[in-house]
Structure formats: C-alpha cells, structure tokens
Design an enzyme around this catalytic site. Structure first.
Site, mmCIF file in Angstrom:
data_model
loop_
_atom_site.group_PDB
_atom_site.id
_atom_site.type_symbol
_atom_site.label_atom_id
_atom_site.label_comp_id
_atom_site.label_asym_id
_atom_site.label_seq_id
_atom_site.Cartn_x
_atom_site.Cartn_y
_atom_site.Cartn_z
ATOM 1 N N GLU A 1 -7.353 -0.514 0.332
ATOM 2 C CA GLU A 1 -8.152 -1.457 1.123
ATOM 3 C C GLU A 1 -7.178 -2.436 1.751
ATOM 4 O O GLU A 1 -6.735 -3.388 1.103
ATOM 5 C CB GLU A 1 -9.158 -2.183 0.205
ATOM 6 C CG GLU A 1 -10.228 -1.272 -0.392
ATOM 7 C CD GLU A 1 -11.316 -0.906 0.615
ATOM 8 O OE1 GLU A 1 -11.456 -1.588 1.646
ATOM 9 O OE2 GLU A 1 -12.033 0.085 0.364
ATOM 10 N N GLY B 1 0.832 -1.214 0.000
ATOM 11 C CA GLY B 1 0.000 0.000 0.000
ATOM 12 C C GLY B 1 0.862 1.257 0.000
ATOM 13 O O GLY B 1 0.565 2.240 -0.696
ATOM 14 N N CYS C 1 -10.010 -10.595 4.848
ATOM 15 C CA CYS C 1 -9.485 -9.384 5.476
ATOM 16 C C CYS C 1 -10.293 -8.963 6.693
ATOM 17 O O CYS C 1 -9.745 -8.376 7.622
ATOM 18 C CB CYS C 1 -9.433 -8.246 4.467
ATOM 19 S SG CYS C 1 -11.024 -7.924 3.702
#
Ligand code: NAD
Length: 442
Positions: free
Chosen positions: A218, A201, A252
């Site tokens: 995300e 990320g 997740c």
C-alpha cells in the site's frame, strides 16, 4: 520528538516460530476464535479510547475529533462490517462444472494463510496497523504487527495493549525501526502487508521473494484533483480543504495537487482561502483540530517546497512545534520541486491546464496515482477520466472518503502499490481460495 529505542535482543525467528506453533494447533481457523479476536479488538479500542487519542496527539498533534474519526472510529467500522459479514464470507461457494466432469460437485473455500506480517507507517499509525490486522484475524491467521517507529507513542500503546486483549500466542507486536524490520523480513511469512513508501516497498518485496511470500504493498504518490470549469467552487473548495489538510496533509490519498482546467484557477484561489478560514479560523496554529508535521526531517523537506510558486494562502511555519499552515500555491510550473514527488504535507499547488485533453495527458505522463479526483458536472468528463486514466481509486466530487466505504477495495496500481484490502477484499488478501472438486467413485 524521539523515536523508539530498538526492541532489546529481538529474536525474530523465535517470535515467528511461536506463532507458527499456535497456527499449527488450528485454533485460529475456528470461526469462534476469529469472532472472539475481533470483538476483543473492539473492546480494546473502546476501553482505551482516551489513551489512544493521547498517543495520536503526542505523535502527530491529532485533535480528538479527527483522531477518533480517522483512526479509532474507522477501525471500529471495519470490525463491525467484518463481524456482520464473516459467516457469509467464510461460506463455501459452489462452482459450476463443465458437463464432461459430471456427475460431481465443486466449490471454493477460503483457508487461512498462516503467519502474516503487517508493517505500518506513521501517518495513521493506529488505523494502518489495526485495519490490516482485522483482515488477518478475520481470515484466521496469526500475525506479527510492526508499528512505525516514527509514531512512538502509538507504537508503545499498541505493544502494551494488543497482547492484553488478543490471543498473545497468535498476535505479536514488534516495535523498533529498520534493524527490527530487517530482522523480521528475514523470516518466512505467509503474507507480508506493507504500508509506506515505494523505496521500502521494494526492500519488502525483495525480502519476500526469497521465501516466495506474497505481498500487498500500500504505497503513495501524487493524487491529482481535476477541476472542470463551471462547477460549484464553494463546495469544491470546502471538500478539497477537508481532504487535503486532514492530518496536516499527511494522508496517502490526500489530493496532492489541483489540475485546474481552463480559467478556473483564479476563482478557486478565493474559495480555498475562504474554506481554510471557515475550517481552521484566522490562525490555524491555534486550531485544536489542525495537526503537526511528524518530525523535523519532513518539516524541512516541506518548507523547502514553498518557493515553487505564488503563495495564495498560508506559508507560515514554526519549526519549534513543526507547524506548517494550510498552504495553497498558484502559478505552478510542472518543473517546480513541489511537483516532483508526493508532497505528503499541507501544501496544495494549483496547476493550470488549457483543457481536459491536457489534464489527461498530464496524469498519464506520470506514475499511476493511488487516487484520482475530479470535480465536474459533465458525464462525458467523468467517462473520459474513468476510461482514459488509471489509478488505485477514482472519486468524483469528494476526495479521501472512498476509502471509508468497506464495500470498495482500497489499494494502488503501478507505483502506488499492489493488492487491495478493506471489507471482503481484506478477507481475500489474507486467505487462500482453495478449489475443491468432489466426484463420486461409483
Ligand atoms: P514509515 O517511515 O513509518 O515506514 C513504514 C514502515 O517501514 C515502518 O514500520 C518502518 O519501520 C519500515 N521501514 C522503514 N525503512 C525501512 C527499511 N529500510 N527496511 C525495512 N523496513 C523499513 O512510513 P513512510 O514510508 O514515511 O510512510 C509514508 C508513505 O506511505 C507515503 O508515501 C504515503 O503515501 C504512503 N502511505 C500509503 C498508504 C496506503 O494505504 N496506500 C497509507 C499511508 C501512507
């Protein structure tokens, strides 16, 4: 399991240029085009359901029921919800004006951003590539989809099927691993939507900064499940098992660990054992709906976490088929290895805390989770968790399912990510909301 060969001679700049040329024709902005693409995606998913389920089984050992529900069915729901609301979401919205600007009118319109990049992970390799794509297409964009190389069968199926059903001049699939993603990230996009871990990320965000490209990240993290004394433990255990061991824990928003308040831990153990037996039978290795760990690296990482506490159930593992039994660990110290990072596998540690104050402190001392769950009958406990903690989402009584409600935003906060999507939130993410003022000259 093998990973993908790189895309031969990927020329990322040419791919993006081609889509940019299409976007410049303005055809993707037409509502009919958007509807057409969403309907075609729907047809793809129904025409090739069995082939896609086979790819999910090859990549992750996903059973057909789970594969359909969490990947294909999920995406179909997202498409249907979007088609039902598209006109309303695209309608100009009148805005109030202060008296000093009158006479005049004002409104907002949502305009497409341009060419967007969707980078997907391996754990729900279909849903997490296609559900952002639904938002990107609904908002009238061109899109590059980069599936995960760690789910090679699903990646190959998407690369083969998407260009056959969608406008191939507006949607491109780029397969491959780090070199291909790096080549894509060097290009200028109008939005980058990344699902995966926080380390990558940061790479995505740094690359996006060079072009001032907005990002949605995300990400994941450790999502706690707080357990209050006095709750119905049989129901709680069944719901924890359903949320935790789905996709062999590689979800997740799976409850990462249980924070058992007071003396509930001991009783929960027995109920969890019963619930696992009820769902997966005496030997989960033979249960058709119990998945496998994605690869040896993750398998080895997970089995190294098993020594962190007393094994209540499970612990069995076979490296040959990357099977790790649904496992519950108790008597866990906060310093145990299993409590340091997101588990992302079928291991559920139970951490006992004396009271709700201690549970809240435990949550707030750590990164803001993607989801916080609580099993409680107390409105006061709910209120305290709502107002004294921060998380991407908060669900009482039922883990994981909040992300299946298209009316709710899905996304993280802090280390669990930035931005949100699903339903109208996807439209918002993939559009620019333009302010329009119209004052007569006369
Ligand atoms: P992954 O390894 O498949 O990586 C995701 C994508 O990043 C892939 O397309 C990969 O090619 C690309 N990538 C990997 N390394 C890269 C690099 N060095 N440079 C550029 N691109 C690179 O998936 P993962 O990260 O292992 O996924 C698991 C994580 O994702 C977990 O932390 C999980 O919680 C999180 N996750 C979050 C959500 C959510 O919706 N918030 C959903 C699923 C997974």
């Amino acid at each position: 399991m093998t990973t993908l060969a790189p895309t031969p001679d990927l020329d990322a700049a040419t791919v993006v240029d081609r889509l940019r040329t299409t976007f410049a024709t303005r055809r993707t902005a037409a509502t009919d085009w958007r509807r057409g693409q969403l309907t075609a995606l729907r047809t793809l998913l129904t025409d090739h359901r069995d082939e896609l389920l086979a790819a999910l089984a090859a990549d992750l050992g996903k059973g057909p029921e789970e594969g359909y529900r969490t990947e294909i069915g999920f995406t179909l729901n997202e498409i249907d919800h979007t088609l039902d609301h598209l006109d309303a979401w695209l309608a100009p919205r009148p805005a109030e004006l202060p008296e000093r600007l009158l006479p005049a009118t004002a409104h907002t319109v949502r305009e497409p951003l341009g060419v967007v990049l969707v980078i997907a992970p391996w754990n729900y390799p279909l849903q997490l590539a296609l559900s952002p794509l639904v938002g990107a297409l609904a908002a009238g964009n061109c899109a590059v989809v980069k599936p995960s190389e760690l789910a090679p069968a699903t990646s190959a199926a998407l690369a083969r099927l998407l260009p056959r059903y969608l406008d191939a001049e507006a949607v491109a699939v780029v397969e491959g691993a780090v070199p291909e993603t790096t080549a894509l990230l060097a290009q200028r996009f109008d939005h980058i939507f990344y699902t995966g871990n926080g380390a990558v990320g940061r790479i995505v965000m740094a690359a996006a900064a060079r072009h001032l490209t907005p990002v949605t990240l995300e990400l994941g993290g450790k999502s706690p499940a707080v357990l209050d004394p006095g709750v119905d433990l049989a129901t709680t255990a069944r719901r924890l098992v359903a949320g935790k061991f789905l996709n062999a824990g590689q979800t997740c928003v799976a409850p990462d660990y249980v924070l058992a308040v007071g003396d509930t831990a001991k009783d929960l153990e027995r109920h969890l054992a019963e619930a696992v037996h009820e769902v997966y039978g005496a030997d989960p290795a033979t249960a058709p709906e119990y998945g496998r760990i994605v690869n040896e690296r993750h398998f080895d990482r997970l089995t190294a976490l098993l020594d962190g506490g007393r094994t209540v159930i499970g612990g069995t593992h076979h490296r040959a088929d990357r099977y790790l039994a649904p496992t519950v660990l108790a008597d866990i110290s906060p310093d145990a290895p299993v409590m340091q990072e997101e588990i992302f596998g079928p291991i559920l540690p139970i951490v006992a805390v004396p009271d709700l104050d201690a549970a809240i402190a435990f949550i707030n001392e750590r990164d803001k989770p993607l989801a916080l769950y609580a099993f409680t009958d107390s409105e006061e406990t709910k209120h305290r968790l709502l107002t004294e903690t921060s998380s991407g989402g908060l669900a009482f009584g039922l883990p994981v399912a909040h992300l299946t409600a298209p009316g709710l935003p899905f996304g993280g906060v802090g280390e669990s990510g930035m931005g949100r999507y699903h339903g109208e939130y996807s439209m918002e993410t993939f559009s620019h909301t333009k302010a329009v003022l119209d004052k007569p000259l006369g």
